[in-house]
Design a protein around this motif. Sequence first.
Motif, PDB file in Angstrom:
ATOM      1  N   CYS A  12      46.558  57.784  69.516  1.00 54.44           N
ATOM      2  CA  CYS A  12      47.425  56.615  69.668  1.00 54.44           C
ATOM      3  C   CYS A  12      46.539  55.437  70.076  1.00 54.44           C
ATOM      4  N   GLY A  14      46.519  53.732  72.807  1.00 52.99           N
ATOM      5  CA  GLY A  14      46.052  53.791  74.201  1.00 52.99           C
ATOM      6  C   GLY A  14      44.820  54.677  74.341  1.00 52.99           C
ATOM      7  N   VAL A  15      44.805  55.770  73.593  1.00 51.90           N
ATOM      8  CA  VAL A  15      43.661  56.691  73.619  1.00 51.90           C
ATOM      9  C   VAL A  15      42.455  56.054  72.919  1.00 51.90           C
ATOM     10  N   CYS A  96      46.321  52.819  79.859  1.00 53.71           N
ATOM     11  CA  CYS A  96      47.061  52.362  78.676  1.00 53.71           C
ATOM     12  C   CYS A  96      48.041  51.268  79.102  1.00 53.71           C
ATOM     13  N   LEU A  98      50.827  50.572  78.088  1.00 48.60           N
ATOM     14  CA  LEU A  98      52.220  51.045  78.150  1.00 48.60           C
ATOM     15  C   LEU A  98      52.478  51.841  79.424  1.00 48.60           C
ATOM     16  N   VAL A  99      51.449  52.517  79.935  1.00 44.81           N
ATOM     17  CA  VAL A  99      51.562  53.207  81.234  1.00 44.81           C
ATOM     18  C   VAL A  99      51.613  52.149  82.342  1.00 44.81           C
ATOM     19  N   THR A 149      55.589  58.244  80.004  1.00 44.81           N
ATOM     20  CA  THR A 149      55.589  57.728  78.624  1.00 44.81           C
ATOM     21  C   THR A 149      55.566  58.837  77.572  1.00 44.81           C
ATOM     22  N   THR A 150      55.280  60.069  77.996  1.00 44.56           N
ATOM     23  CA  THR A 150      55.013  61.134  77.011  1.00 44.56           C
ATOM     24  C   THR A 150      56.029  62.274  77.053  1.00 44.56           C
ATOM     25  N   CYS A 179      56.711  56.210  74.978  1.00 44.07           N
ATOM     26  CA  CYS A 179      55.983  55.232  74.173  1.00 44.07           C
ATOM     27  C   CYS A 179      56.171  55.460  72.679  1.00 44.07           C
ATOM     28  N   TYR A 180      55.843  54.427  71.907  1.00 39.87           N
ATOM     29  CA  TYR A 180      56.026  54.478  70.441  1.00 39.87           C
ATOM     30  C   TYR A 180      55.295  55.684  69.853  1.00 39.87           C
ATOM     31  N   THR A 182      54.448  58.598  71.241  1.00 42.11           N
ATOM     32  CA  THR A 182      55.148  59.840  71.571  1.00 42.11           C
ATOM     33  C   THR A 182      56.376  59.991  70.677  1.00 42.11           C
ATOM     34  N   ALA A 250      48.411  62.952  70.934  1.00 43.45           N
ATOM     35  CA  ALA A 250      47.867  61.592  70.918  1.00 43.45           C
ATOM     36  C   ALA A 250      46.420  61.511  71.392  1.00 43.45           C
TER      37      ALA A 250
END
Length: 293
Positions: A12, A14-15, A96, A98-99, A149-150, A179-180, A182, A250
């Motif tokens: 993803c 973030g990763v 991330c 989003l986190v 988020t996951t 998150c998107y 996930t 992800a």
Amino acid sequence: MRVVLAQPRGFCAGVERAIEIVERALAKFGPPIYVRHEIVHNRHVVDDLRQRGAVFVDELSEVPEGAITVFSAHGVARKVQDAAAERGLPVIDATCPLVAKVHAEGRRYATQEREIGQIPGKVHLVQTVAEVASLQVGTPDRLAYITQTTLSVDDTRGIIAALKARFPGIVGPDVRDICYATQNRQQAVRDLAGQVDVILVVGSRNSSNSNRLREIGAELGKPSYLIDDAGALRPEWFAGMGSVGVTAGASAPEVLVQGVLEGLRRIAEIDVSTLAGVPEDVRFRLPAEVADA
Ligand code: SF4
């Protein structure tokens, strides 16, 4: 044997960003670069970066004075940020975005004096619908929830419904903070389950989103296995099976998925296709410290 690859699968945004931060830090400042906790939950990624000069530590106290320190994609507690600031450590934050957004949301609820999770104030971890029933709260009319988020979208909906039934005044983001990446990977594994006899999820045991993918496959009635890499494949899983679905969490690199295809080729003749899936074009900005590296 027919092999169907899920789409989207694997890394993803973030990763990708977190790994790129460590790579750029290594290139710009030179090794060693200290990383608090695994940068992402994947053994192969961590081993690869370790070989290139990243040093993974459990605690900030293991970082020498003045050493460049990266916070991993999953984020850190406030007290870790404070401890790093107190020591004047040069920190690059790979949390991330989003986190980070969920953390900020939690802090906002806390300042409204609501009880939540993971934030200063009163915190309860709720993992199942059954745990909602036994929850002991001090102020039932001043509650808020946030979600990791996951999580599984379906399970989380159930838990939120139970929370709302028991505490009508509770406020929270519904499942929006899952998150998107996930959500997309979970939908892809549902699509996959409709088409194949057995499902392989490439990912590490400590990867939350990878575990959720395996569970969704199993809940939909397909034997589903979480594997680190091709070395974990067992020929007996495929006896009598006409088709295999392959996805990846992800934090799992695509090279491991390709390795699994190679492994499957050693077990049977395979014919590979890929689901259509939703395209992803999310990219997060790099932190200023490494943006120019
Ligand atoms: S799984 Fe979602 S929240 Fe976690 S790093 Fe990837 S994009 Fe961010």
